[in-house]
Design a protein around this motif. Sequence first.
Motif, mmCIF file in Angstrom:
data_model
loop_
_atom_site.group_PDB
_atom_site.id
_atom_site.type_symbol
_atom_site.label_atom_id
_atom_site.label_comp_id
_atom_site.label_asym_id
_atom_site.label_seq_id
_atom_site.Cartn_x
_atom_site.Cartn_y
_atom_site.Cartn_z
ATOM 1 N N LYS A 446 1.026 -1.174 0.308
ATOM 2 C CA LYS A 446 0.052 0.595 0.134
ATOM 3 C C LYS A 446 0.948 0.675 0.125
ATOM 4 N N GLY A 447 1.994 1.174 -0.143
ATOM 5 C CA GLY A 447 3.026 2.232 -0.500
ATOM 6 C C GLY A 447 3.597 2.983 1.014
ATOM 7 N N LEU A 448 3.049 2.051 2.505
ATOM 8 C CA LEU A 448 3.982 2.712 2.939
ATOM 9 C C LEU A 448 5.096 2.035 3.275
ATOM 10 N N LYS A 449 5.570 3.209 3.946
ATOM 11 C CA LYS A 449 7.363 2.717 4.321
ATOM 12 C C LYS A 449 8.131 2.244 5.684
ATOM 13 N N PRO A 450 8.039 1.455 5.844
ATOM 14 C CA PRO A 450 8.266 0.302 7.486
ATOM 15 C C PRO A 450 8.946 1.079 8.179
ATOM 16 N N GLY A 451 9.206 1.553 8.636
ATOM 17 C CA GLY A 451 10.056 2.269 9.891
ATOM 18 C C GLY A 451 11.175 1.169 10.218
ATOM 19 N N SER A 452 12.067 1.335 11.672
ATOM 20 C CA SER A 452 12.933 0.516 11.903
ATOM 21 C C SER A 452 12.210 -0.299 13.240
ATOM 22 N N ASN A 453 10.959 1.055 14.028
ATOM 23 C CA ASN A 453 9.690 0.118 14.741
ATOM 24 C C ASN A 453 9.691 -1.010 13.746
ATOM 25 N N GLU A 454 9.235 -1.185 13.105
ATOM 26 C CA GLU A 454 7.946 -2.193 12.331
ATOM 27 C C GLU A 454 9.504 -3.475 12.021
ATOM 28 N N TRP A 455 10.467 -3.050 11.548
ATOM 29 C CA TRP A 455 10.520 -4.118 11.402
ATOM 30 C C TRP A 455 11.593 -4.501 12.061
ATOM 31 N N ASN A 456 11.750 -4.077 13.838
ATOM 32 C CA ASN A 456 12.335 -4.680 14.615
ATOM 33 C C ASN A 456 11.384 -6.192 15.019
ATOM 34 N N THR A 457 9.503 -4.490 14.929
ATOM 35 C CA THR A 457 8.639 -5.682 15.529
ATOM 36 C C THR A 457 8.688 -7.285 15.281
ATOM 37 N N VAL A 458 9.020 -7.318 13.963
ATOM 38 C CA VAL A 458 8.947 -8.162 12.965
ATOM 39 C C VAL A 458 9.762 -9.195 13.567
ATOM 40 N N LEU A 459 11.527 -8.524 13.488
ATOM 41 C CA LEU A 459 12.521 -9.242 14.145
ATOM 42 C C LEU A 459 11.935 -10.037 15.387
ATOM 43 N N ILE A 460 11.161 -9.875 16.570
ATOM 44 C CA ILE A 460 10.995 -10.003 17.574
ATOM 45 C C ILE A 460 10.574 -10.794 17.313
ATOM 46 N N ALA A 461 8.965 -10.892 16.311
ATOM 47 C CA ALA A 461 8.672 -11.997 17.278
ATOM 48 C C ALA A 461 8.353 -13.504 16.136
ATOM 49 N N CYS A 462 9.829 -13.284 14.933
ATOM 50 C CA CYS A 462 10.242 -14.483 14.966
ATOM 51 C C CYS A 462 11.339 -14.684 15.532
ATOM 52 N N SER A 463 11.973 -14.383 16.475
ATOM 53 C CA SER A 463 12.671 -14.797 17.480
ATOM 54 C C SER A 463 12.073 -15.430 18.754
ATOM 55 N N LYS A 464 10.809 -14.639 19.162
ATOM 56 C CA LYS A 464 10.472 -15.778 20.054
ATOM 57 C C LYS A 464 10.054 -17.427 19.467
ATOM 58 N N ALA A 465 9.473 -16.645 18.239
ATOM 59 C CA ALA A 465 9.038 -18.536 17.784
ATOM 60 C C ALA A 465 9.710 -19.754 17.561
ATOM 61 N N GLU A 467 11.981 -18.823 15.130
ATOM 62 C CA GLU A 467 12.277 -18.551 13.193
ATOM 63 C C GLU A 467 13.377 -18.187 12.934
ATOM 64 N N SER A 468 14.481 -19.003 13.243
ATOM 65 C CA SER A 468 15.534 -18.230 12.775
ATOM 66 C C SER A 468 16.256 -17.888 10.659
ATOM 67 N N LEU A 469 15.282 -18.734 9.758
ATOM 68 C CA LEU A 469 15.732 -18.180 9.235
ATOM 69 C C LEU A 469 14.595 -17.176 8.816
ATOM 70 N N ALA A 470 13.545 -16.980 9.123
ATOM 71 C CA ALA A 470 12.378 -16.390 8.833
ATOM 72 C C ALA A 470 12.962 -14.447 9.426
ATOM 73 N N ALA A 471 13.997 -14.824 10.260
ATOM 74 C CA ALA A 471 14.642 -13.860 10.634
ATOM 75 C C ALA A 471 15.764 -13.209 10.234
ATOM 76 N N VAL A 472 16.706 -13.684 9.054
ATOM 77 C CA VAL A 472 17.484 -13.121 8.531
ATOM 78 C C VAL A 472 16.860 -12.670 7.760
ATOM 79 N N GLN A 473 15.756 -13.410 6.775
ATOM 80 C CA GLN A 473 15.197 -12.714 5.323
ATOM 81 C C GLN A 473 14.503 -11.343 5.718
#
Length: 668
Positions: A446-465, A467-473
């Motif tokens: 939708k043309g919205l540019k995620p900032g570092s906070n949004e990327w970090n939130t997804v990284l933390i979710a992958c870490s909690k789960a 999901e190492s490979l997903a976190a790397v991607q």
Amino acid sequence: MIQTLNTLSSKCSVPLSSSYVTDLNRRRKLKVGYPKYDAFLKHNNKSHVGDLVPPLVEENNDFVVEGVNTLMMNSSNSDRDEESYDEEKMNGGNDDGEEEGEKDVIDVRELGNSLQSVKTVKDVEEVLKDKGDLPLQVYSTIIRWFGKEKRVESAMVLFDWMKKRKIETNGSFAPNLFIYNCMLGVVKQCENFAEMEDILNEMAQDGISYNVATYNTLMAIYIEKAEGEKALDMFKEIDRNGLTPSPVSYSQVIQAYRRMEDGNGALSFFIEFREKYKQGEIGKDDDGENWEKEFKKLERFTVRVCYQIMRCWLVSSENKSSNVLRFLINMDNAGIQLTRAELERLVWACTREDHYIVVKELYIRIREKYDKISLSVCNHTIWLLGKAKKWWAALEVYENLLDKGPQPNNLSHELVMSHFKFLLSAGKRRGFWKWCVKLLNKMEEKGLKPGSNEWNTVLIACSKASESLAAVQIFRRMVENGVKPTIISYGALLSALEKGKLYDEAFRVWDHMLKVGVKPNVYNYTIMASIYTAQGNFSRVDTIIKEMVTSGIEITTVTYNAIISSSARNGMSSAAYEWFHRMKVQNIAPNEVTYEMLIEALANDGKPRLAYELYLRARNEGLVLALKAYDAILKSAKTHGATIDVGEVNHDRKELHRKRICCNNCVT
């Protein structure tokens, strides 16, 4: 002759000659007449809807007849137009003339100014002593002006003088219906409602019957008094007394329903009126009204009233969302539609969380019925839906902005971003890493540019789960999109790699982090200490601890727990026990996690007695351990034939179980 008047300086004059009636009759035969007394009462645009109620359209309020501006009255009261015509007929038509060349005239403006300061009947007599017998229309004009100027006392004194004159002249001079209607108008305009009953009693004593204008004025008074039911009763009396309602009468009924906030009543009344109009029952008497024009005005007025009532419901302290939704359906069934502006104003009136269903319905109606919609209304809709936790519905509104317009602005982006952040945070807390990734993809679509906070939130979710490979991607996408990783980004990635036992990748990330100048925090150091512990490289663990001390980072229980837990998970109970003693030497107090992990490691390593000693130490320190620690001790003692006092262990186990049952019952 009557001189030209205007509201600033011109004069309106009334002939005083005693022979003007005879002269007028003679002039009628010659078809020559003088201007009418009601010239200063006629309106150049006869309008009924809006009389005594808020006008539907702003109109010019100057009264003009045959190019003559009036003296004082700029009211939009169309009933006065009818009264002026009727009063003229009652007074003999064009009965205001004088012989050409006669100079005796009266300045009505000056007379009104003189009478406005009177306090008693004697004062009135003093002002009028040299004026002779003036037509009643002169007095009705002055009374109306008193009403406009809120001079109820002056109007009442003049009225009292007229009643006194009635007695003195044995009824040859007396207030007529039009004077009484003017007095009721003064009561309404000045909101001096206590005088209404006295005026009505005077009318009854004089045997004067009401006309439509009287009923309309009474309806207006009852509406101002918030007595809508009485106003409706007045309308019913019009028909019972064989009179025909004017357009003003119908508009007054709609206004009465407005004051009562009875939208369905107003709607039902208009539907009934519309049916009668279409069947020819209204306007069949050729009463001189332009009913086609009046019908359109009343229809528009009804729509306006319906809007006002719904807005009152929305700003009410009660939740009347269901009332608004039902009423919108009733309006659809009646074929009455709100304008786009009114729908948008209703959207702005929605501010409560429970208004979300109304604002969504209003938004859909605007989109379906009109080509355009205000961007501010769309933003308000997005905001309210987010406030009500209807984030996906808010996202649909944003998508419509992108697809159909108007183009979103910075506020639109900020609102949607805030909703995405909330959704991402919820996914992070619950470990819904796939959901977080989908949200991230949706933002980019939708043309919205995620900032570092949004990327970090997804990284933390992958870490909690884990999901190492997903976190790397995700980390790679973050860098590719030009977003600089933060210390939180590296920490989340290191944690995911540690959980996935991808130690070599973790070392590369660590080295890259140091290379780009990102200083590790206690969380990063703790993860690396855990990784080196899992590899049995305790010399590197010591190095990490020293670096933390050198960097001024306080070593906490969390760091030691990570080392002890990593040792326990990898079957190194002796190392875990050693780090436990080092922890005590450093005066760092262990907590429940420390004891539970160490007890479980020792029990699994065939050391139930040592595990039991640690259990007793934890109990003496007032710590309450999880049930799995007790179970591990009992199981290890039984397996290895160790003799321990299981009575205390079982007692504590039962006591803990009892406390947990009590806590669960309290929650239930």
